[in-house]
Scaffold this active site. Structure first.
Site, PDB file in Angstrom:
ATOM      1  N   TYR A 200       0.830  -1.196   0.000  1.00 36.77           N
ATOM      2  CA  TYR A 200       0.000   0.000   0.000  1.00 36.77           C
ATOM      3  C   TYR A 200       0.874   1.259   0.000  1.00 36.77           C
ATOM      4  O   TYR A 200       1.512   1.586   0.997  1.00 36.77           O
ATOM      5  CB  TYR A 200      -0.967  -0.032   1.176  1.00 36.77           C
ATOM      6  CG  TYR A 200      -2.114  -0.982   0.887  1.00 36.77           C
ATOM      7  CD1 TYR A 200      -1.861  -2.337   0.654  1.00 36.77           C
ATOM      8  CD2 TYR A 200      -3.409  -0.533   0.783  1.00 36.77           C
ATOM      9  CE1 TYR A 200      -2.880  -3.213   0.341  1.00 36.77           C
ATOM     10  CE2 TYR A 200      -4.440  -1.401   0.468  1.00 36.77           C
ATOM     11  CZ  TYR A 200      -4.171  -2.745   0.253  1.00 36.77           C
ATOM     12  OH  TYR A 200      -5.190  -3.605  -0.070  1.00 36.77           O
TER      13      TYR A 200
ATOM     14  N   LYS B 143       2.828 -15.792  -0.391  1.00 41.27           N
ATOM     15  CA  LYS B 143       3.254 -16.153  -1.745  1.00 41.27           C
ATOM     16  C   LYS B 143       4.779 -16.261  -1.753  1.00 41.27           C
ATOM     17  O   LYS B 143       5.478 -15.686  -2.598  1.00 41.27           O
ATOM     18  CB  LYS B 143       2.759 -15.104  -2.747  1.00 41.27           C
ATOM     19  CG  LYS B 143       2.899 -15.522  -4.214  1.00 41.27           C
ATOM     20  CD  LYS B 143       2.053 -16.725  -4.602  1.00 41.27           C
ATOM     21  CE  LYS B 143       2.181 -17.000  -6.097  1.00 41.27           C
ATOM     22  NZ  LYS B 143       1.500 -18.262  -6.468  1.00 41.27           N
TER      23      LYS B 143
ATOM     24  N   ASP C  46      -3.017 -18.103  -3.720  1.00 37.88           N
ATOM     25  CA  ASP C  46      -3.868 -18.513  -4.827  1.00 37.88           C
ATOM     26  C   ASP C  46      -4.675 -19.761  -4.478  1.00 37.88           C
ATOM     27  O   ASP C  46      -5.877 -19.841  -4.773  1.00 37.88           O
ATOM     28  CB  ASP C  46      -3.055 -18.711  -6.113  1.00 37.88           C
ATOM     29  CG  ASP C  46      -1.691 -19.338  -5.881  1.00 37.88           C
ATOM     30  OD1 ASP C  46      -1.341 -19.581  -4.716  1.00 37.88           O
ATOM     31  OD2 ASP C  46      -0.980 -19.588  -6.874  1.00 37.88           O
TER      32      ASP C  46
ATOM     33  N   ASP D 205      -6.746  -7.882   2.359  1.00 38.56           N
ATOM     34  CA  ASP D 205      -7.790  -7.028   1.805  1.00 38.56           C
ATOM     35  C   ASP D 205      -8.635  -7.803   0.789  1.00 38.56           C
ATOM     36  O   ASP D 205      -9.873  -7.802   0.825  1.00 38.56           O
ATOM     37  CB  ASP D 205      -7.141  -5.810   1.145  1.00 38.56           C
ATOM     38  CG  ASP D 205      -8.115  -4.653   0.934  1.00 38.56           C
ATOM     39  OD1 ASP D 205      -9.294  -4.792   1.295  1.00 38.56           O
ATOM     40  OD2 ASP D 205      -7.674  -3.623   0.422  1.00 38.56           O
TER      41      ASP D 205
ATOM     42  N   ASP E  30     -12.631  -9.591   1.466  1.00 32.45           N
ATOM     43  CA  ASP E  30     -13.786  -9.234   0.640  1.00 32.45           C
ATOM     44  C   ASP E  30     -14.392 -10.477  -0.014  1.00 32.45           C
ATOM     45  O   ASP E  30     -15.614 -10.621  -0.096  1.00 32.45           O
ATOM     46  CB  ASP E  30     -13.379  -8.227  -0.445  1.00 32.45           C
ATOM     47  CG  ASP E  30     -13.356  -6.798   0.065  1.00 32.45           C
ATOM     48  OD1 ASP E  30     -13.474  -6.600   1.291  1.00 32.45           O
ATOM     49  OD2 ASP E  30     -13.215  -5.871  -0.759  1.00 32.45           O
TER      50      ASP E  30
END
Length: 353
Positions: free
Chosen positions: A131, A184, A217, A241, A245
């Site tokens: 971010y 990851k 993933d 984030d 969602d």
């Protein structure tokens, strides 16, 4: 408990009013000593003060024991130089709200979109990662060295990784005692390698908690196929984030997605969804997410000191009331197939309480 309400943009004022109405009801029932103050932020503050985040409002947030933040339309704000400050990011960094806690749970009677019931909590690091507005001391973490090249910096620190892991394991002790770290590291070997190294160190301090790791993933696929495998999920900012969602939508919709942003000394209640300006002023926004976030805020406050059992009871009562209303199609909001608007749903919660 001193609370500061920041209504924000779009549907923010409407759902904040609904959440405050519920707060007033539980305060009456459980004898909570609430002091509630409102301050302007967002476009209304920009018009009046020349900034979306007046300095005295940010100071008031620091002085409050809890903050309720309505949705903001920060993507539509002007530049920072023109007064367009992202209030949410400013508060997360300024108050060091490093832990974004986002539960997703299948509610009785609400049509979920996954193959099995879901009941998990995503614990998202909130102050660094990819971010660009919060990972640099000076300047932005995203820049263009030439007109046709754009670069972004990912910031991962041992301290932030360690404390978000600590938060996740502490939450797991109150639940089903399982933590999944999402990463990851097969590609981001250094940054996610550091993150996992710190999480593993914390895991050793919680021998009663089952610990596992999952690539981001495959995690996305498993949330759809086998969500019952997960209890508490800890991850970095961007992954958290996105996955939260996804989880909220799968378990019933973003309109039900409550969350808090908490640090060592402050806590902010904030719905997961956006400001939905197309619904503003129509009394049709679902206030569940923010009302649930307020319940989480009360629970956080109760956990901070002895003698606050009334706040914990109020938190449970709000959540139970929402479950009862959502289980009946006649007392759901319009987005969930019912007929209730924003104000009517808040009043229904109050009656249920």
């Amino acid at each position: 408990m001193k609370l500061l309400v920041l209504p924000g943009d779009g549907i923010g004022p409407e759902i904040c009013a609904a959440a405050v109405r519920v707060l007033e009801r539980v305060a009456e029932r459980y004898g909570l000593g609430l002091e509630i103050e409102h301050r302007e932020i967002g476009f209304s503050a920009l018009e009046r003060y020349g900034t979306t985040a007046p300095a005295d409002t940010l100071d008031a947030c620091a002085a409050a024991e809890g903050v309720i933040l309505g949705p903001i339309s920060h993507a539509d704000y002007p530049s920072v130089a023109e007064g367009g400050v992202n209030v949410s990011a400013s508060l997360r960094v300024g108050l060091d709200l490093y832990a974004n806690i986002r539960p997703s749970r299948t509610r009785p009677g609400v049509g979920a979109r996954q193959l099995a019931p879901m009941d998990l909590v995503i614990v998202r690091e909130n102050t660094e990662g990819f971010y660009a507005d919060r990972n640099m001391h000076s300047g932005a973490g995203e820049f263009m060295p030439t007109a046709d090249v754009a670069l972004a910096i990912r910031k991962i620190t041992a301290q932030s990784s360690r404390r978000i892991a600590q938060a996740a394991f502490e939450i797991a002790l109150r639940r089903r005692q399982k933590v999944t770290a999402v990463h990851k590291a097969n590609v981001l070997r250094i940054s996610d390698g550091l993150f996992l190294s710190e999480v593993r160190k914390v895991a050793r301090d919680f021998p009663s908690v089952t610990y596992e790791e999952q690539l981001v993933d495959s995690m996305a696929a498993l949330l759809v196929r086998d969500p019952e495998l997960f209890d508490v999920v800890v991850t970095t900012n961007m992954f958290g984030d996105i996955l939260s969602d996804l989880s909220a939508e799968l378990s019933g919709g973003l309109g039900l997605g409550g969350s808090i942003n908490r640090g060592e000394a402050h806590c902010l209640a904030q719905a997961q969804h956006g400001s939905a300006p197309e619904l503003a002023g129509k009394d049709s926004a679902n206030p569940c997410a923010l009302i649930s976030s307020v319940a989480m805020l009360l629970d956080w406050y109760a956990s901070r000191a002895a003698g606050r059992e009334g706040y914990a009871a109020a938190s449970v009562a709000i959540d139970t009331a929402i479950d009862a209303l959502l289980s009946d199609s006649q007392t759901r909001t319009r987005d969930l197939g019912g007929s209730l608007g924003t104000r009517a749903f808040a009043e229904a919660v109050c009656r249920q309480l």
